[in-house]
Design a protein around this motif. Structure first.
Motif, mmCIF file in Angstrom:
data_model
loop_
_atom_site.group_PDB
_atom_site.id
_atom_site.type_symbol
_atom_site.label_atom_id
_atom_site.label_comp_id
_atom_site.label_asym_id
_atom_site.label_seq_id
_atom_site.Cartn_x
_atom_site.Cartn_y
_atom_site.Cartn_z
ATOM 1 N N VAL A 12 -1.666 11.541 11.359
ATOM 2 C CA VAL A 12 -2.340 12.376 10.359
ATOM 3 C C VAL A 12 -2.776 11.477 9.209
ATOM 4 C CG1 VAL A 12 -2.124 14.407 8.869
ATOM 5 C CG2 VAL A 12 -0.715 14.233 10.930
ATOM 6 N N GLU A 13 -4.042 11.547 8.868
ATOM 7 C CA GLU A 13 -4.571 10.778 7.728
ATOM 8 C C GLU A 13 -5.618 11.652 7.051
ATOM 9 O OE1 GLU A 13 -4.207 7.923 5.831
ATOM 10 O OE2 GLU A 13 -5.917 8.838 4.825
ATOM 11 N N LYS A 14 -5.335 11.999 5.787
ATOM 12 C CA LYS A 14 -6.169 12.966 5.075
ATOM 13 C C LYS A 14 -7.608 12.494 4.875
ATOM 14 C CE LYS A 14 -5.416 15.945 1.080
ATOM 15 N NZ LYS A 14 -4.669 16.032 -0.172
ATOM 16 N N ASP A 65 -3.993 17.502 5.767
ATOM 17 C CA ASP A 65 -2.876 17.278 4.855
ATOM 18 C C ASP A 65 -1.582 17.272 5.675
ATOM 19 O OD1 ASP A 65 -0.803 17.444 3.032
ATOM 20 O OD2 ASP A 65 -1.783 18.954 1.778
ATOM 21 N N CYS A 66 -0.824 16.190 5.542
ATOM 22 C CA CYS A 66 0.418 16.050 6.317
ATOM 23 C C CYS A 66 1.353 17.248 6.125
ATOM 24 C CB CYS A 66 1.112 14.766 5.893
ATOM 25 S SG CYS A 66 2.772 14.625 6.500
ATOM 26 N N ASN A 67 1.393 17.790 4.908
ATOM 27 C CA ASN A 67 2.296 18.914 4.637
ATOM 28 C C ASN A 67 1.987 20.111 5.535
ATOM 29 O OD1 ASN A 67 3.912 17.946 2.271
ATOM 30 N ND2 ASN A 67 1.855 17.609 1.502
ATOM 31 N N LEU A 120 7.070 8.942 7.622
ATOM 32 C CA LEU A 120 6.310 9.469 6.485
ATOM 33 C C LEU A 120 6.243 8.389 5.405
ATOM 34 C CD1 LEU A 120 7.817 13.085 6.366
ATOM 35 C CD2 LEU A 120 5.705 12.337 7.478
ATOM 36 N N ASP A 121 5.041 7.916 5.167
ATOM 37 C CA ASP A 121 4.828 6.744 4.329
ATOM 38 C C ASP A 121 3.763 7.023 3.265
ATOM 39 O OD1 ASP A 121 4.743 4.049 3.544
ATOM 40 O OD2 ASP A 121 3.330 3.493 5.121
ATOM 41 N N PRO A 122 4.063 7.952 2.345
ATOM 42 C CA PRO A 122 3.042 8.271 1.330
ATOM 43 C C PRO A 122 2.996 7.185 0.251
ATOM 44 C CG PRO A 122 5.009 9.592 0.976
ATOM 45 C CD PRO A 122 5.307 8.737 2.163
#
Ligand SMILES: C[S@@+](CC[C@H](N)C(=O)[O-])C[C@H]1O[C@@H](n2cnc3c(N)ncnc32)[C@H](O)[C@@H]1O
Length: 279
Positions: free
Chosen positions: A80-82, A108-110, A132-134
């Motif tokens: 997932v990449e916004k 959005d990952c959420n 998860l690497d924000p």
């Protein structure tokens, strides 16, 4: 491409994840589970490390993970990449290495984590490694909450120093928007955060008595403690963190694993302690 003006901690973070994924696949190879790899903040597939004059480009975590195929690979990869442009570049690079069973979405990952959890809840034969690497505080606590009771091992980069601690002003003069952000990230209310990080003392001098607020010098450690205690309401165990500091030795991130499985945490702790020693 991600731009990073910093040290080799990015490479170390990816190395820890890669080694963990290899160990995970080796153990899981003995069992009949369907294995999913989920990366919620996947990036563009490449990372630029250094500055404009002196830099190198390395493969991001996604590329490294799709490369692993011994003793087995994951059954499905979900990235997932916004950012749509980054998503497209990522898709090209991971598909060139692994043409099948790879899904890349610009969302959005959420939102996607909620979907993933719903899907995993229906099938107990699925196990998932989640990364998860924000950059900052763009992961909501409610997204992590979705993962309770599922066969998930989570590796998480917590922006303890660059995010949370930076919002917690020394004088406690914190805007409503920042408090809301902190509460959404930690899943706890501001009173508890305040109680853990600040102390109120009455000072008496020539001018009389007044209340002085002091912020703990151990704020980063306390924030990690708060977050890991909260995570233990979702996962049985949380590993020690790989501690990421900047050139001035100020804490930026904690990188750690949460799991319901004891062996997972043992492997994570071994990896973390080796790499903490190296840095
Ligand atoms: C630190 S980078 C990821 C680097 C990546 N792990 C790698 O090894 O190459 C974080 C990425 O998350 C993306 N992002 C930010 N907020 C997001 C969100 N809510 N959902 C999905 N992606 C997001 C950013 O565009 C950025 O590319």
């Amino acid at each position: 491409m991600e731009n990073e003006f910093g040290g080799s901690w990015t490479e170390t973070k990816i190395e820890i994840l890669e080694k963990y994924a290899s160990a995970y696949l080796t153990i899981m190879n003995k069992y009949p589970f369907h294995l999913t790899y989920f990366d919620g903040f996947a990036g563009s597939g490449e990372i630029k490390i250094g500055n404009e004059e002196d830099f190198k480009i390395i493969e991001g975590a996604a590329q490294k993970i799709v490369d692993i195929s011994t003793p087995r690979s994951f059954d499905i990869y979900y990235f997932v990449e916004k950012d749509e442009k980054k998503k497209q570049r990522l898709e090209t690079s991971v598909r060139s290495k692994r043409p099948n069973n790879v899904f890349v979405v610009a969302e959005d990952c959420n939102v996607v984590l909620e979907r993933l959890a719903g899907f995993l809840r229906k099938d107990k034969m699925r196990k998932t490694l989640v990364f998860l690497d924000p950059f900052g505080m763009n992961l909501d606590w409610s997204s992590i909450e979705n993962l309770k009771g599922l066969g998930v091992d989570l590796w998480l980069l917590s922006p303890t120093g660059v995010g949370a601690n930076r919002l917690l002003k020394k004088d406690l003069n914190i805007s409503e928007a920042w408090w809301k952000r902190l509460e959404k990230f930690f899943g706890i209310d501001r009173e508890l955060i305040t109680k853990s990080i600040y102390q109120e003392n009455t000072v008496t001098d020539l001018f009389g008595s007044r209340t002085v607020i002091t912020k703990s010098s151990q704020a980063n450690d306390k924030l990690f403690e708060i977050y890991s205690e909260k995570l233990k309401t979702i996962f049985a165990l949380v590993s020690n963190p790989y501690v990421i500091v900047n050139r001035n030795n100020s804490l930026m991130y904690h990188f750690f694993c949460a799991s319901n499985n004891e062996s997972a945490i043992k492997i994570a702790n071994d990896l973390v302690s080796k790499h903490n020693k190296k840095t």
